[in-house]
Design a protein around this motif. Structure first.
Motif, short mmCIF file in Angstrom:
data_model
loop_
_atom_site.label_atom_id
_atom_site.label_comp_id
_atom_site.label_asym_id
_atom_site.label_seq_id
_atom_site.Cartn_x
_atom_site.Cartn_y
_atom_site.Cartn_z
N HIS A 1 -17.24 12.71 10.56
CA HIS A 1 -16.30 12.62 10.91
C HIS A 1 -15.92 11.13 10.25
CE1 HIS A 1 -11.90 13.05 12.32
NE2 HIS A 1 -11.57 12.33 11.52
N VAL A 2 -15.41 11.13 8.69
CA VAL A 2 -14.58 10.26 7.26
C VAL A 2 -13.74 10.39 6.80
CG1 VAL A 2 -15.37 9.33 5.19
CG2 VAL A 2 -17.33 10.80 6.21
N ARG A 3 -13.05 9.19 8.06
CA ARG A 3 -11.56 9.09 7.32
C ARG A 3 -11.86 7.69 6.65
NH1 ARG A 3 -8.48 8.00 12.82
NH2 ARG A 3 -8.49 10.39 13.19
N ILE A 4 -10.62 8.38 5.25
CA ILE A 4 -10.34 7.49 3.78
C ILE A 4 -8.76 6.92 4.46
CG2 ILE A 4 -9.30 8.10 1.93
CD1 ILE A 4 -12.01 8.78 2.14
N ARG A 5 -8.69 5.43 3.92
CA ARG A 5 -7.90 4.80 4.16
C ARG A 5 -6.30 5.89 3.13
NH1 ARG A 5 -8.33 -0.43 5.82
NH2 ARG A 5 -11.35 -0.60 5.70
N CYS A 6 -4.98 5.21 4.23
CA CYS A 6 -3.99 5.23 2.65
C CYS A 6 -4.00 4.71 1.86
CB CYS A 6 -2.64 4.86 3.56
SG CYS A 6 -2.91 5.14 5.44
N GLY A 7 -4.06 5.41 0.58
CA GLY A 7 -3.74 5.30 -1.05
C GLY A 7 -2.44 4.11 -0.56
N ALA A 8 -2.69 3.19 -1.88
CA ALA A 8 -1.70 2.70 -2.67
C ALA A 8 -0.48 3.10 -2.58
CB ALA A 8 -1.70 1.83 -4.28
N GLN A 9 0.22 4.57 -3.08
CA GLN A 9 1.75 4.90 -3.26
C GLN A 9 2.29 5.55 -1.88
OE1 GLN A 9 2.26 3.62 -5.71
NE2 GLN A 9 0.61 2.50 -6.15
N GLU A 10 0.93 5.26 -0.81
CA GLU A 10 1.76 6.18 0.49
C GLU A 10 2.41 5.31 1.39
OE1 GLU A 10 -1.93 9.78 0.55
OE2 GLU A 10 -2.34 7.91 1.36
N LYS A 11 3.73 4.69 1.01
CA LYS A 11 4.33 3.74 1.82
C LYS A 11 4.96 4.63 3.32
CE LYS A 11 8.22 5.10 0.05
NZ LYS A 11 9.64 4.02 -0.58
N HIS A 12 4.37 5.96 4.14
CA HIS A 12 4.76 6.46 4.86
C HIS A 12 3.83 6.89 5.60
CE1 HIS A 12 9.29 6.25 3.80
NE2 HIS A 12 8.76 6.78 2.86
N CYS A 13 2.19 6.17 4.74
CA CYS A 13 1.30 6.47 5.54
C CYS A 13 0.71 4.92 6.69
CB CYS A 13 0.14 6.46 4.41
SG CYS A 13 -1.25 6.90 4.95
N TYR A 14 0.28 5.77 8.04
CA TYR A 14 0.03 4.42 8.76
C TYR A 14 -1.61 4.37 8.81
CZ TYR A 14 4.50 4.56 8.57
OH TYR A 14 6.19 3.90 8.08
N SER A 15 -2.29 3.17 9.27
CA SER A 15 -3.30 3.06 9.09
C SER A 15 -3.68 2.36 11.01
CB SER A 15 -4.54 2.54 8.20
OG SER A 15 -4.52 2.95 6.98
N SER A 16 -4.57 1.55 11.15
CA SER A 16 -4.66 1.69 12.78
C SER A 16 -5.57 -0.01 11.81
CB SER A 16 -5.73 1.96 13.65
OG SER A 16 -6.97 1.97 12.78
N ARG A 17 -6.09 -0.32 10.73
CA ARG A 17 -6.36 -1.44 10.50
C ARG A 17 -5.59 -2.56 9.55
NH1 ARG A 17 -12.68 -1.07 10.16
NH2 ARG A 17 -12.51 -3.82 10.24
#
Length: 480
Positions: A464-480
């Motif tokens: 299961h691969v999870r990609i980071r949020c893109g630079a322009q995705e300001k409403h996207c949240y990661s845990s790190r």
């Protein structure tokens, strides 16, 4: 009679009138106070009954009283830019450390800020999607063709059965010129003592690799040629000393040799291949992987040369995720020369959100990929770790890691040992693997180790691969 009447003082003249007013005031006050008195009395009676009925019963604890209150809904934070701006404390419940791939039926949905996500979705849909298409890893158009190359002289090493016609065709030169450069009469065969030929050419043929096969009982020319992927006539030409049938000798191994050109496409250079990738713009991830949505979801394009989509209706992601997936698998195919299938499982639906049986896969950043199989195991319905090509699996993981855009790769802890071994055999240092893998840390301590490739149950036949949020995705949240 005279004494009695003289003992009583005379009654004042105003006494009857004062008594009447006094009586009237008491009546009025009593009429107003009566309802209040009745209410107080009723309240007191009910309190006594309540206290009497509660004798012998335990008082409710603070935990139960808190549970009766409605759960607070955390709004999605909207005044940040990029995943690195998310406070660790506020979004520490992203549940990536122990998150499984399967949905939890008992999990409540009351804490899902659906209305907030839908508001963000409407806001983003009202904005233009941006340029179309976007280019992966390319700052401009593909590089121009190289300038003309001057002819150069080189030596070609001959292989068994090779003719002058074969060499002339390989280097795209005239047969007569090849005979003249090597002092061979026209139409004559190559002298036996010659081990190489001189060639003057501008063409660079693909490199050639030597393959060997130890003949076993039941092998035929056809079966061995099929295994090498070459024509039977060409294989027999390269092994002129072997007859029509193989004569096995238990004391001596019989070997079949094959010289084969490496399969290089016209877009052999990795940079050129990546520059050819085009992905539609506007696909944006919002929210968290297990509590989010996908705006203008981008469908993973059909690329049978790279992968197979198991469920096309669930093969959607953000523009950034689709770009990184295409780039990683292109890199993997280019560098590993793996010829087997790469099977893409669940990603997200066109608008994201929850879909069974997954708990995550909601914001277009998760990609399930079946572990690459050995050629002999392809087509099996049920596979085990013995059917997995672990060298290819590590190379596929490494291709994703090399993008620099991977947040996590989930794989069960017991299988990470196979990855560790394959990575070490490919030359990766222990220090680098310690930063990527949980294995071989002890089970009790591995939960405190912040690594990319980590244990989540259920990931035994796929990663299961999870990609980071893109630079322009300001409403996207990661845990790190």
């Amino acid at each position: 009679m005279t004494l009695a009447s003289s003992a009583r003082p005379p009654r004042p003249a105003f006494a009857p009138r004062w008594s009447a007013w006094w009586v009237l005031l008491v009546v009025l006050c009593g009429g107003l106070a009566t309802p209040l008195v009745r209410e107080a009395a009723a309240a007191g009676t009910s309190a006594k009954k309540k206290s009497g009925s509660s004798k012998g019963k335990k008082k409710p604890t603070s935990k139960n009283s808190a549970a009766s209150k409605p759960a607070a809904v955390k709004p999605v934070q909207r005044d940040v830019w990029g995943p690195s701006s998310v406070p660790d404390g506020e979004f520490a419940d992203t549940d990536t450390d122990g998150e499984g791939d399967l949905d939890d039926e008992s999990a409540a949905d009351t804490d899902d800020p659906t209305s907030e996500l839908e508001a963000i979705e409407r806001e983003l849909l009202s904005q233009p999607a941006g340029p179309e298409p976007e280019i992966v890893y390319a700052e401009g158009p593909p590089p121009p063709p190289p300038p003309p190359v001057k002819p150069k002289s080189l030596k070609h090493e001959l292989i068994p059965g090779e003719t002058l016609e074969d060499v002339a065709r390989r280097y795209q030169v005239a047969l007569g010129d090849l005979e003249k450069w090597n002092a061979i009469k026209a139409g004559a065969p190559i002298p036996r003592q010659k081990k190489d030929l001189r060639v003057i050419t501008t063409h660079s043929p693909p490199p050639r690799e030597k393959l060997e096969h130890i003949v076993k009982r039941g092998d035929t020319w056809d079966s061995i040629a099929a295994g090498f992927g070459v024509e039977v006539a060409k294989l027999r030409q390269q092994n002129p000393r072997l007859g029509d049938k193989f004569k096995l000798d238990p004391k001596k191994k019989l070997k079949v040799v094959c010289w084969k050109d490496l399969d290089l496409s016209p877009l052999a250079e990795l940079g050129t291949k990546l520059a050819q990738i085009r992905v539609r713009a506007g696909g944006i991830s919002i929210g968290k992987p297990n509590r989010g949505k996908l705006v203008r979801g981008v469908e993973l394009p059909d690329r049978p040369d790279l992968y197979v989509k198991r469920k096309p209706d669930e093969a959607y992601g953000s523009t950034h995720t689709v770009m990184q997936t295409l780039a990683a698998i292109t890199r993997f195919r280019h560098e590993s020369r793996f010829k087997g299938q790469v099977v893409i499982g669940g990603m997200s639906r066109p608008r994201g959100g929850r879909f069974r049986p997954h708990k995550s896969h909601q914001s277009g950043r998760d990609v399930d990929i079946r572990l690459p199989l050995l050629r002999t195991s392809e087509g099996k319905k049920h596979t085990t770790s013995a059917d997995v090509d672990w060298k290819a699996t590590w190379e596929l993981m490494r291709a994703f890691l090399d993008t620099g855009e991977v947040e996590y790769i989930f794989l069960e802890y017991n299988l990470q040992k196979r990855i560790y071994k394959a990575a070490r055999e490919s030359g990766v240092s222990r220090e680098q693997l310690d930063a990527w893998l949980e294995w071989p840390v002890k089970v009790k301590k591995r939960s405190n180790k912040r690594v990319v490739i980590r244990h989540v149950e259920g990931h035994t036949t796929h990663m299961h691969v999870r990609i980071r949020c893109g630079a322009q995705e300001k409403h996207c949240y990661s845990s790190r």
